[in-house]
Design a protein around this motif. Structure first.
Motif, PDB file in Angstrom:
ATOM      1  N   ASN A  21       0.803  -1.221   0.000  1.00 15.08           N
ATOM      2  CA  ASN A  21       0.000   0.000   0.000  1.00 15.08           C
ATOM      3  C   ASN A  21       0.837   1.273   0.000  1.00 15.08           C
ATOM      4  O   ASN A  21       0.302   2.360   0.163  1.00 15.08           O
ATOM      5  N   GLY A  22       2.156   1.137  -0.150  1.00 13.26           N
ATOM      6  CA  GLY A  22       3.023   2.301  -0.276  1.00 13.26           C
ATOM      7  C   GLY A  22       3.514   2.876   1.041  1.00 13.26           C
ATOM      8  O   GLY A  22       4.196   3.887   1.050  1.00 13.26           O
ATOM      9  N   ARG A  23       3.185   2.236   2.144  1.00 18.76           N
ATOM     10  CA  ARG A  23       3.648   2.714   3.456  1.00 18.76           C
ATOM     11  C   ARG A  23       4.886   1.901   3.868  1.00 18.76           C
ATOM     12  O   ARG A  23       4.838   1.068   4.769  1.00 18.76           O
ATOM     13  N   HIS A  24       5.983   2.179   3.172  1.00 14.41           N
ATOM     14  CA  HIS A  24       7.190   1.380   3.329  1.00 14.41           C
ATOM     15  C   HIS A  24       7.814   1.507   4.715  1.00 14.41           C
ATOM     16  O   HIS A  24       8.310   0.521   5.261  1.00 14.41           O
ATOM     17  N   GLU A  25       7.814   2.697   5.278  1.00 13.40           N
ATOM     18  CA  GLU A  25       8.410   2.876   6.607  1.00 13.40           C
ATOM     19  C   GLU A  25       7.665   2.057   7.654  1.00 13.40           C
ATOM     20  O   GLU A  25       8.292   1.430   8.517  1.00 13.40           O
TER      21      GLU A  25
END
Length: 79
Positions: A21-25
Motif C-alpha cells: 500500500n506504499g507505506r514502506h516505513e
C-alpha cells in the motif's frame, strides 16, 4: 488483532501489506518487530530493504542480533 498480540507471522503479513500500500516505513517497522520475534521471512525482507537503501546497516545489524537471540531462546533447554 494477532499482530498486536505478538504473533510474528501476522506481523510479517502486516508488513507485507503496508509495503504493497506504499507505506514502506511502517512495513519496515513491522518487519523489524517480526524479525526480533524470530520470523525468518521478515529477516529476508529486511535484507532486501537494506540493499534498497530503506534501512541503515546499524538497523539491520540490530535486527539480526535480536533475531538470533529470539531463535536461541526458542532452542534453549529451559523451554
Amino acid at each position: 488483532q494477532a499482530a498486536i498480540g505478538g504473533h510474528p507471522l501476522a506481523r510479517c503479513n502486516l508488513a507485507y501489506h503496508e509495503g504493497i500500500n506504499g507505506r514502506h516505513e511502517r512495513g519496515v517497522r513491522h518487519s523489524i518487530i517480526a524479525a526480533t520475534q524470530g520470523n525468518d521471512q521478515s529477516l529476508k525482507f529486511l535484507m532486501h530493504a537494506f540493499r534498497s537503501g530503506m534501512i541503515s546497516k546499524e538497523e539491520l545489524a540490530a535486527a539480526l542480533r535480536a533475531h538470533q537471540a529470539a531463535v536461541d531462546a526458542t532452542k534453549s533447554p529451559q523451554r
